[in-house]
Scaffold this active site. Structure first.
Site, PDB file in Angstrom:
ATOM      1  N   TRP A  57       0.828  -1.206   0.000  1.00  0.00           N
ATOM      2  CA  TRP A  57       0.000   0.000   0.000  1.00  0.00           C
ATOM      3  C   TRP A  57       0.871   1.269   0.000  1.00  0.00           C
ATOM      4  O   TRP A  57       2.064   1.210   0.334  1.00  0.00           O
ATOM      5  CB  TRP A  57      -0.941  -0.024   1.215  1.00  0.00           C
ATOM      6  CG  TRP A  57      -1.997  -1.073   1.070  1.00  0.00           C
ATOM      7  CD1 TRP A  57      -2.808  -1.289  -0.013  1.00  0.00           C
ATOM      8  CD2 TRP A  57      -2.332  -2.103   2.031  1.00  0.00           C
ATOM      9  NE1 TRP A  57      -3.633  -2.384   0.220  1.00  0.00           N
ATOM     10  CE2 TRP A  57      -3.375  -2.890   1.454  1.00  0.00           C
ATOM     11  CE3 TRP A  57      -1.884  -2.428   3.313  1.00  0.00           C
ATOM     12  CZ2 TRP A  57      -3.958  -3.975   2.114  1.00  0.00           C
ATOM     13  CZ3 TRP A  57      -2.457  -3.507   3.965  1.00  0.00           C
ATOM     14  CH2 TRP A  57      -3.476  -4.260   3.375  1.00  0.00           C
ATOM     15  N   HIS A 121       4.819 -11.499   6.025  1.00  0.00           N
ATOM     16  CA  HIS A 121       3.663 -11.081   6.823  1.00  0.00           C
ATOM     17  C   HIS A 121       2.376 -11.785   6.389  1.00  0.00           C
ATOM     18  O   HIS A 121       1.554 -11.216   5.669  1.00  0.00           O
ATOM     19  CB  HIS A 121       3.521  -9.554   6.731  1.00  0.00           C
ATOM     20  CG  HIS A 121       2.676  -8.958   7.804  1.00  0.00           C
ATOM     21  ND1 HIS A 121       3.170  -8.558   9.018  1.00  0.00           N
ATOM     22  CD2 HIS A 121       1.353  -8.675   7.855  1.00  0.00           C
ATOM     23  CE1 HIS A 121       2.211  -8.070   9.760  1.00  0.00           C
ATOM     24  NE2 HIS A 121       1.088  -8.131   9.079  1.00  0.00           N
ATOM     25  N   GLU A 159       2.207 -14.333  11.883  1.00  0.00           N
ATOM     26  CA  GLU A 159       1.303 -14.897  12.898  1.00  0.00           C
ATOM     27  C   GLU A 159       0.699 -16.191  12.371  1.00  0.00           C
ATOM     28  O   GLU A 159      -0.269 -16.162  11.609  1.00  0.00           O
ATOM     29  CB  GLU A 159       0.199 -13.885  13.247  1.00  0.00           C
ATOM     30  CG  GLU A 159       0.748 -12.665  13.967  1.00  0.00           C
ATOM     31  CD  GLU A 159      -0.302 -11.571  14.209  1.00  0.00           C
ATOM     32  OE1 GLU A 159      -1.389 -11.637  13.583  1.00  0.00           O
ATOM     33  OE2 GLU A 159      -0.009 -10.664  14.999  1.00  0.00           O
ATOM     34  N   TYR A 220      -1.720  -6.255  21.749  1.00  0.00           N
ATOM     35  CA  TYR A 220      -2.364  -4.957  21.529  1.00  0.00           C
ATOM     36  C   TYR A 220      -2.893  -4.514  22.895  1.00  0.00           C
ATOM     37  O   TYR A 220      -3.719  -5.208  23.500  1.00  0.00           O
ATOM     38  CB  TYR A 220      -3.434  -5.083  20.423  1.00  0.00           C
ATOM     39  CG  TYR A 220      -2.751  -5.047  19.057  1.00  0.00           C
ATOM     40  CD1 TYR A 220      -2.697  -3.877  18.317  1.00  0.00           C
ATOM     41  CD2 TYR A 220      -2.044  -6.144  18.589  1.00  0.00           C
ATOM     42  CE1 TYR A 220      -1.996  -3.806  17.114  1.00  0.00           C
ATOM     43  CE2 TYR A 220      -1.332  -6.089  17.392  1.00  0.00           C
ATOM     44  CZ  TYR A 220      -1.311  -4.909  16.663  1.00  0.00           C
ATOM     45  OH  TYR A 220      -0.598  -4.840  15.488  1.00  0.00           O
ATOM     46  N   GLU A 246       5.821  -7.148  17.061  1.00  0.00           N
ATOM     47  CA  GLU A 246       4.699  -6.263  16.709  1.00  0.00           C
ATOM     48  C   GLU A 246       3.861  -6.032  17.957  1.00  0.00           C
ATOM     49  O   GLU A 246       3.543  -6.976  18.682  1.00  0.00           O
ATOM     50  CB  GLU A 246       3.837  -6.937  15.622  1.00  0.00           C
ATOM     51  CG  GLU A 246       2.731  -6.032  15.098  1.00  0.00           C
ATOM     52  CD  GLU A 246       1.798  -6.765  14.136  1.00  0.00           C
ATOM     53  OE1 GLU A 246       2.254  -7.262  13.094  1.00  0.00           O
ATOM     54  OE2 GLU A 246       0.590  -6.839  14.467  1.00  0.00           O
ATOM     55  N   THR A 253      -7.501  -4.780  16.598  1.00  0.00           N
ATOM     56  CA  THR A 253      -7.845  -4.454  15.211  1.00  0.00           C
ATOM     57  C   THR A 253      -6.894  -3.411  14.620  1.00  0.00           C
ATOM     58  O   THR A 253      -6.945  -3.112  13.431  1.00  0.00           O
ATOM     59  CB  THR A 253      -9.251  -3.835  15.157  1.00  0.00           C
ATOM     60  OG1 THR A 253      -9.254  -2.709  16.057  1.00  0.00           O
ATOM     61  CG2 THR A 253     -10.322  -4.820  15.576  1.00  0.00           C
ATOM     62  N   TRP A 280       3.561  -1.208  15.921  1.00  0.00           N
ATOM     63  CA  TRP A 280       2.696  -1.181  14.729  1.00  0.00           C
ATOM     64  C   TRP A 280       1.882   0.095  14.754  1.00  0.00           C
ATOM     65  O   TRP A 280       1.156   0.304  15.718  1.00  0.00           O
ATOM     66  CB  TRP A 280       1.768  -2.395  14.753  1.00  0.00           C
ATOM     67  CG  TRP A 280       0.874  -2.495  13.557  1.00  0.00           C
ATOM     68  CD1 TRP A 280      -0.397  -2.017  13.423  1.00  0.00           C
ATOM     69  CD2 TRP A 280       1.197  -3.123  12.301  1.00  0.00           C
ATOM     70  NE1 TRP A 280      -0.891  -2.304  12.184  1.00  0.00           N
ATOM     71  CE2 TRP A 280       0.069  -2.977  11.470  1.00  0.00           C
ATOM     72  CE3 TRP A 280       2.341  -3.775  11.797  1.00  0.00           C
ATOM     73  CZ2 TRP A 280       0.042  -3.471  10.165  1.00  0.00           C
ATOM     74  CZ3 TRP A 280       2.303  -4.257  10.505  1.00  0.00           C
ATOM     75  CH2 TRP A 280       1.154  -4.108   9.702  1.00  0.00           C
ATOM     76  N   GLU A 287      -6.203   5.183  11.188  1.00  0.00           N
ATOM     77  CA  GLU A 287      -6.539   4.248  12.273  1.00  0.00           C
ATOM     78  C   GLU A 287      -5.620   4.564  13.458  1.00  0.00           C
ATOM     79  O   GLU A 287      -4.531   5.129  13.278  1.00  0.00           O
ATOM     80  CB  GLU A 287      -6.386   2.783  11.818  1.00  0.00           C
ATOM     81  CG  GLU A 287      -4.980   2.388  11.414  1.00  0.00           C
ATOM     82  CD  GLU A 287      -4.860   0.931  10.937  1.00  0.00           C
ATOM     83  OE1 GLU A 287      -5.878   0.230  10.825  1.00  0.00           O
ATOM     84  OE2 GLU A 287      -3.716   0.512  10.685  1.00  0.00           O
TER      85      GLU A 287
HETATM   86  C1  IDC Z   1      -3.986  -4.516  10.382  1.00  0.00           C
HETATM   87  C2  IDC Z   1      -3.913  -3.090   9.927  1.00  0.00           C
HETATM   88  C3  IDC Z   1      -5.190  -2.722   9.207  1.00  0.00           C
HETATM   89  C4  IDC Z   1      -5.461  -3.737   8.103  1.00  0.00           C
HETATM   90  C5  IDC Z   1      -5.477  -5.138   8.675  1.00  0.00           C
HETATM   91  C6  IDC Z   1      -5.667  -6.218   7.647  1.00  0.00           C
HETATM   92  O1  IDC Z   1      -3.674  -2.240  11.023  1.00  0.00           O
HETATM   93  O2  IDC Z   1      -5.099  -1.422   8.658  1.00  0.00           O
HETATM   94  O3  IDC Z   1      -6.713  -3.456   7.507  1.00  0.00           O
HETATM   95  O4  IDC Z   1      -4.230  -5.374   9.319  1.00  0.00           O
HETATM   96  O5  IDC Z   1      -4.600  -6.276   6.794  1.00  0.00           O
HETATM   97  C7  IDC Z   1      -1.930  -8.015  13.452  1.00  0.00           C
HETATM   98  C8  IDC Z   1      -1.344  -8.112  12.100  1.00  0.00           C
HETATM   99  C9  IDC Z   1      -1.393  -6.785  11.365  1.00  0.00           C
HETATM  100  C10 IDC Z   1      -2.695  -6.056  11.682  1.00  0.00           C
HETATM  101  C11 IDC Z   1      -2.671  -5.702  13.161  1.00  0.00           C
HETATM  102  C12 IDC Z   1      -3.885  -4.877  13.626  1.00  0.00           C
HETATM  103  O6  IDC Z   1      -0.022  -8.605  12.130  1.00  0.00           O
HETATM  104  O7  IDC Z   1      -1.300  -7.044   9.989  1.00  0.00           O
HETATM  105  O8  IDC Z   1      -2.724  -4.868  10.921  1.00  0.00           O
HETATM  106  N1  IDC Z   1      -2.597  -6.951  13.921  1.00  0.00           N
HETATM  107  O9  IDC Z   1      -5.057  -5.571  13.401  1.00  0.00           O
HETATM  108  N2  IDC Z   1      -1.924  -8.945  14.383  1.00  0.00           N
HETATM  109  C13 IDC Z   1      -2.634  -8.519  15.449  1.00  0.00           C
HETATM  110  C14 IDC Z   1      -3.072  -7.238  15.168  1.00  0.00           C
END
Ligand code: IDC
Length: 334
Positions: A57, A121, A159, A220, A246, A253, A280, A287
Site C-alpha cells: 500500500w 507477513h 502470525e 495490543y 509487533e 484491530t 505497529w 486508524e
Molecule cells: C492490520 C492493519 C489494518 C489492516 C489489517 C488487515 O492495522 O489497517 O486493515 O491489518 O490487513 C496483526 C497483524 C497486522 C494487523 C494488526 C492490527 O499482524 O497485519 O494490521 N494486527 O489488526 N496482528 C494482530 C493485530
C-alpha cells in the site's frame, strides 16, 4: 608509551560508542545469549523500533532516507520492520514488485545503519502452509542477496494463528532456518508462535534446536493485559528468548482507543527484561495505531515531527526513553 596509546584508543572507542551505539556499525553481528540479544562486544542490546504497514500500500512512501535517519537519531530507533504482506494484493500477486520494494527498504535501512526485519507477513493462517514453497524461494533469494550482511533479521512467519506448533510450525521453521543459514550462517531468525504469535508456551515447552532464534510475541495493549504479561513472564523466566516483533497501543484491530496505562505497563515490563519491541505501525492510515497523520502524504519530504498522530507522539516518548534508570523506574504519564 603503551599506556598512553591504550588510553587514547579507549577515549576514541568511547567516542565511537557514544556516537554509534544504536547503529549496526557499532553493534555488528547480533547473537542470542540466554534471553538476551548481544552485540559483537557481548553487550546486551534492546531492539526498539517501528514496523511498516503492508508495503503493497502507498504508506510505504513515508519510509524515506530522511525519516529513517530522523527515527534513528531523534527517537533512538535501532531496528525497522518491513511487513511484506503475502495475501491482500501483496507478494503472491506481485512477486517481483514486492521483492523490489522489500530490497528498496532494506537498502534504505542499511544506508541508515540500522537493523531491518524482513517480515513474511501472513495475515491468514492458511498462508503459512499454502505458500511454503514461495517462502522458501523468497528467503533463499534475499539471504543470498544479503549474505552475511549483519543488518538483516529474518521473520519467517508473522502470525501462524491456528497452526499447530509441533506438527506445522516446527517443520516450517526448520526448513526456513536451514534455507537462510545456508547463506547467512549466523543470521537471527524470528519465529512466529500459534494464536497470533501469543502462544509462547509452545516454544517454551518445545524449543527449536537452533541457536540465534527469537520467538515472536504480539500484543495490543487495549486487548491484552496483565494476564497475558504473566504468561509471557513465565516463558521469559524459563529462559525463552523473546521479541515483541509487533505491538499496538490500541485494540487488536489496530484501531479503537489508546490505552496509555497498559502500554506503559507493557513497555516497562519489556524494558526491564531487555525484550525488544517493534511498534505497529509506521504509516499514515486513518486508524489509531498509525504513527503519522494522513496529511503527510502531501509532505513526504518534510520532517515527520510535524505530522505525528497522538499515537506517534506517545511512541516517540517511549522510544526515546533510553536512560536505564528512567526507563526502569519511571512511567511515562499523560
Ligand atoms: C492490520 C492493519 C489494518 C489492516 C489489517 C488487515 O492495522 O489497517 O486493515 O491489518 O490487513 C496483526 C497483524 C497486522 C494487523 C494488526 C492490527 O499482524 O497485519 O494490521 N494486527 O489488526 N496482528 C494482530 C493485530
Amino acid at each position: 608509551m603503551i599506556i598512553v596509546a591504550g588510553t587514547i584508543s579507549i577515549i576514541a572507542f568511547n567516542r565511537f560508542r557514544q556516537k554509534y551505539y544504536n547503529r549496526v556499525t557499532y553493534n555488528g553481528n547480533l547473537k542470542i545469549v540466554g534471553t538476551n540479544v548481544e552485540n559483537q562486544f557481548g553487550e546486551v542490546i534492546q531492539l526498539r523500533g517501528v514496523s511498516s504497514h503492508g508495503i503493497q500500500w502507498n504508506y510505504y512512501q513515508c519510509i524515506t532516507d530522511e525519516s529513517l535517519e530522523h527515527l534513528r537519531d531523534n527517537w533512538k530507533m535501532n531496528v525497522f520492520r518491513v511487513a511484506m504482506y503475502i495475501g491482500q494484493d501483496g507478494y503472491i500477486q506481485n512477486k517481483e514488485k514486492m521483492y523490489a520494494r522489500m530490497v528498496d527498504i532494506v537498502e534504505k535501512c542499511i544506508k541508515a545503519d540500522i537493523y531491518v526485519i524482513v517480515d513474511w507477513h501472513i495475515t491468514d493462517s492458511k498462508e503459512m502452509n499454502l505458500y511454503q514453497e514461495e517462502a522458501k524461494e523468497f528467503f533463499s533469494n534475499i539471504s543470498m542477496q544479503y549474505k552475511d550482511v549483519p543488518n538483516l533479521i529474518y521473520e519467517i512467519c508473522n502470525e501462524p494463528n491456528d497452526a499447530s506448533w509441533e506438527k506445522e510450525i516446527v517443520p516450517y521453521a526448520t526448513e526456513m532456518i536451514e534455507t537462510i543459514r545456508k547463506n547467512s550462517k549466523n543470521a537471527i531468525v524470528i519465529v512466529g508462535t500459534p494464536n497470533y504469535s501469543r502462544n509462547i508456551l509452545s516454544p517454551t515447552n518445545t524449543p527449536l534446536k537452533f541457536s540465534n532464534v527469537l520467538y515472536a510475541y504480539h500484543f495490543y495493549a487495549n486487548t491484552h493485559k496483565n494476564a497475558e504479561r504473566q504468561i509471557l513472564n513465565y516463558s521469559y523466566e524459563q529462559g525463552i528468548p523473546i521479541i515483541v516483533s509487533e505491538w499496538g497501543i490500541c485494540d487488536y484491530t489496530g484501531d479503537g482507543d489508546i490505552n496509555y496505562e497498559e502500554s506503559n505497563q507493557w513497555i516497562q515490563f519489556l524494558n526491564e527484561r531487555n525484550i525488544g519491541w517493534v511498534n505497529w505501525s509506521y504509516s499514515y492510515k486513518d486508524e489509531t495505531s498509525a504513527i503519522l497523520k494522513k496529511e503527510i502524504e502531501e509532505h513526504l519530504n518534510e520532517n515527520i515531527e510535524n505530522f505525528l498522530s497522538k499515537s506517534g507522539k506517545y511512541i516517540e516518548k517511549l522510544m526515546k526513553n533510553t536512560d536505564e534508570e528512567v526507563r526502569k523506574k519511571q512511567f511515562i504519564s499523560f
